[in-house]
Write an enzyme that holds these catalytic residues in place. Structure first.
Site, PDB file in Angstrom:
ATOM      1  N   ASP A 124       0.816  -1.205   0.000  1.00 60.58           N
ATOM      2  CA  ASP A 124       0.000   0.000   0.000  1.00 60.58           C
ATOM      3  C   ASP A 124       0.857   1.265   0.000  1.00 60.58           C
ATOM      4  OD1 ASP A 124      -2.602   1.453   0.519  1.00 60.58           O
ATOM      5  OD2 ASP A 124      -1.504   2.015   2.331  1.00 60.58           O
ATOM      6  N   GLU A 152       1.335  -0.063  -4.968  1.00 60.49           N
ATOM      7  CA  GLU A 152       0.551   1.150  -5.153  1.00 60.49           C
ATOM      8  C   GLU A 152       1.526   2.302  -4.956  1.00 60.49           C
ATOM      9  OE1 GLU A 152      -3.262   3.674  -3.436  1.00 60.49           O
ATOM     10  OE2 GLU A 152      -2.027   2.488  -2.083  1.00 60.49           O
TER      11      GLU A 152
END
Length: 618
Positions: A270, A306
């Protein structure tokens, strides 16, 4: 079938030794004294842990065994859970439990994963995917995903978070599966069951911050955090300062732990743009190398980023360090440009895609990122991204909806509530038939009517701060006008969480069943005609041509010499174009679509995919 036991050895946490004793180790450079508090006996037994070099404390005892609860007592002031706890039955503030990973008997020894090119990813939140809200609840719906054409589950973060519900990005104890979802063995059962059905399982991990509640590291290991940088979610992690060696090892072992002990097939990292590290090699490179040399040595392991910075260099293999690379990255640019095209929204980060959206889309489909170093108005006119044209299309994960893009809206609306069905069908065809691995968000395949709002369950003061902060954030958008008859859902209200739980009964109703069949049809086309031609693709070969303000043509050379071609009109009016529809029609929105193209006319929201054989002229 042979039975396998899996255990990841690491320098911290609790470990059951061969002779039955249990070893406990804690890195606490900020503590003078640490006691082990065993709670499997009455009264609680406290054992002084021996100080070791470099801030470590350790003890081995025969008084503990599998199932025992324990905590650490720091300087006789505060009792804390184990930061490397494998399980927290009493939530993040409670006691840790000694777990024996070898008790679970794996029967998927023949499973080595799937090639990345096979990936069709399905992102889901365990707590809202089923009415049970558990790992077992996910397991009940695996056959649905197989029938849909999905090949990989991507679980939103499952690390232990505070309270009864959370998206998962507020994890405080990163080695413990959240007890609301089930035990560690329940997760292993889900993964083994998925493997038995030919499905990969990815875990979403958060290495840029700890959640705001339940993290006690500040009390005894402040070196985990940096006072030089900050993230939008709290203190930044110390990846390159003094004492950063063991901080790095903590997170690298976390990645290896999920891949080794739970047999995950990959990780999604993330928001790595919020990982600040100026060392060489940096943390991300070291993590990738450790994974490739470890669990990735003899099976298919996929690492997905990401990264808002569009840092393409992480996606390339270097001849000097061939293991320091990531498999793919979520392509926000693909989402943003299509969302702006479909909805007409140009506020927030969509402002960078309002002008020439079809040009941005063409570049995403042919070259990866839309922003490869160009100036971003949303980012205060700073350049964003790195060149990505040389990367293959499989280096980018495309999507129309994710937890972020739905849940960060004020009312959590899904895309099916924001644009016409015709527009959504066109975008879905592009998503599922373009070469880049597609990602679906749970319920997307049947145009689920349930929203997916942001939800948390913190302590009262923190809940209030989160709710106020969310309202203030929306107030910054000049075009946002709250509906006086429909208050913005409050993150900590039970109704906000409950409204996000999927309604599986919708599948049998119109128009949801038609949407489901549409997704199945497209994924069957992908599996039969496109997936076999993706293996070994290189970058720099695809081309795109803007036909007019809303029309586009893209060509991808495939591995057998054939050409995959897409012609699309993403506008609400017919488009007159000059484009040839050569090759076999794999998909067309209308039966006579290719004839219309030959006549130079594209109907509104039309998409055609064709496959020209190697000896055909393009």
């Amino acid at each position: 079938m042979s039975i396998v036991k899996r255990l990841h050895s690491m320098p911290f946490g609790s470990h059951i030794l061969d002779d039955g004793r249990v070893n406990f180790r804690l890195w606490a450079p900020g503590a003078k004294q640490v006691e082990l508090c065993l709670q499997g006996l009455a009264p609680e037994t406290r054992l002084l842990m021996a100080p070791e070099d470099d801030g470590w404390f350790g003890i081995t005892t025969e008084l503990a065994s599998a199932g025992f609860y324990y905590q650490y007592r720091i300087d006789k002031k505060i009792q804390v859970p184990d930061p490397a706890s494998r399980y927290q039955p009493q939530d993040v503030h409670g006691s840790s439990q000694v777990i024996d990973p070898s008790e679970w008997q794996w029967q998927d020894n023949d499973w080595i994963g799937l090639p990345w090119e096979d990936s069709v990813i399905y992102e889901l939140h365990v707590g809202t995917f089923s009415k049970e809200g558990t790992f077992a609840g996910v397991k009940k719906h695996l056959d649905h995903l197989v029938d849909l054409g999905v090949t990989a589950l991507q679980l939103m973060p499952i690390a232990d978070f505070p309270g009864r519900c959370n998206w998962g990005y507020d994890g405080a104890l990163l080695f413990a599966t959240d007890s609301r979802y089930g035990t560690p063995d329940d997760l292993k059962d889900l993964i083994a069951s998925a493997h038995a059905k030919g499905l990969m399982v990815f875990n979403d991990v958060v290495y840029n911050h700890f959640g705001p509640e339940g993290n006690y590291l500040h009390h005894y290991a402040p070196a985990f955090f940096s006072d030089r940088t900050h993230t939008p979610w709290g203190a930044a992690i110390n990846f390159d300062g003094e004492h950063s060696h063991w901080v790095r090892q903590f997170f690298i072992h976390n990645a290896l732990y999920w891949l080794d002990e739970f047999h995950f097939d990959g990780l999604r990292l993330d928001a790595v743009h919020a990982i600040f590290d100026e060392s060489d090699p940096d943390f991300l490179s070291c993590l990738a190398e450790a994974v490739r040399r470890g669990p990735g040595f003899d099976r298919q392991i996929h690492l997905i980023l990401e990264n808002d910075a569009n840092a393409a260099h992480y996606l390339r293999q270097n001849s000097e360090h061939p293991e320091r690379y990531f498999t793919s990255q979520w392509n926000d640019d693909f989402h943003h440009t299509l969302h702006a095209q479909l909805t007409g929204e140009h506020q927030g980060y969509y402002q960078d895609y309002g002008e020439q959206p079809i040009q941005h889309l063409g570049r995403c489909l042919a070259e990866g990122f839309a922003y490869q170093g160009e100036i971003s108005g949303y980012r205060d006119d700073n350049p964003r991204g790195e060149p990505s044209k040389d990367l293959p299309p499989t280096a980018f994960v495309n999507f129309l909806q994710t937890h972020d893009q739905i849940g960060n809206r004020a009312y959590g609306e899904r895309l099916s509530a924001l644009c016409s069905p015709e527009a959504l069908r066109a975008a879905t065809a592009i998503l599922l038939l373009a070469p880049a691995p597609p990602l679906l968000f749970m319920g997307q395949e049947w145009a689920c009517s349930r929203p997916f709002n942001y939800f948390v369950d913190f302590s009262d003061d923190l809940n209030k701060q989160v709710a106020e902060g969310r309202l203030n954030e929306f107030a910054k958008f000049p075009d946002f006008k709250p509906n006086p008859k429909k208050p913005i859902p409050t993150p900590n209200e039970p109704e906000t969480f409950e409204s996000a739980i999927l309604d599986w009964n919708e599948i049998d109703e119109t128009p949801h069943l038609q949407w489901l069949e549409y997704h199945r049809k497209l994924l069957r086309i992908r599996s039969r005609y496109i997936r076999p031609r993706l293996y070994g693709l290189t970058g720099g070969q695809a081309e795109y041509r803007v036909l007019n303000e809303h029309a586009l043509c893209v060509q991808w050379p495939m591995n057998d010499g054939s050409i995959l071609k897409m012609i699309a009109n993403l506008g609400s009016e017919p488009a007159w174009v000059n484009c040839f529809s050569d090759g076999e029609v794999l998909f067309a929105a209308e039966p006579d679509a290719s004839e219309r193209v030959e006549q130079g006319r594209l109907t509104p929201w039309s998409v055609i995919f064709l496959l020209a054989e190697a000896d055909a002229e393009s």
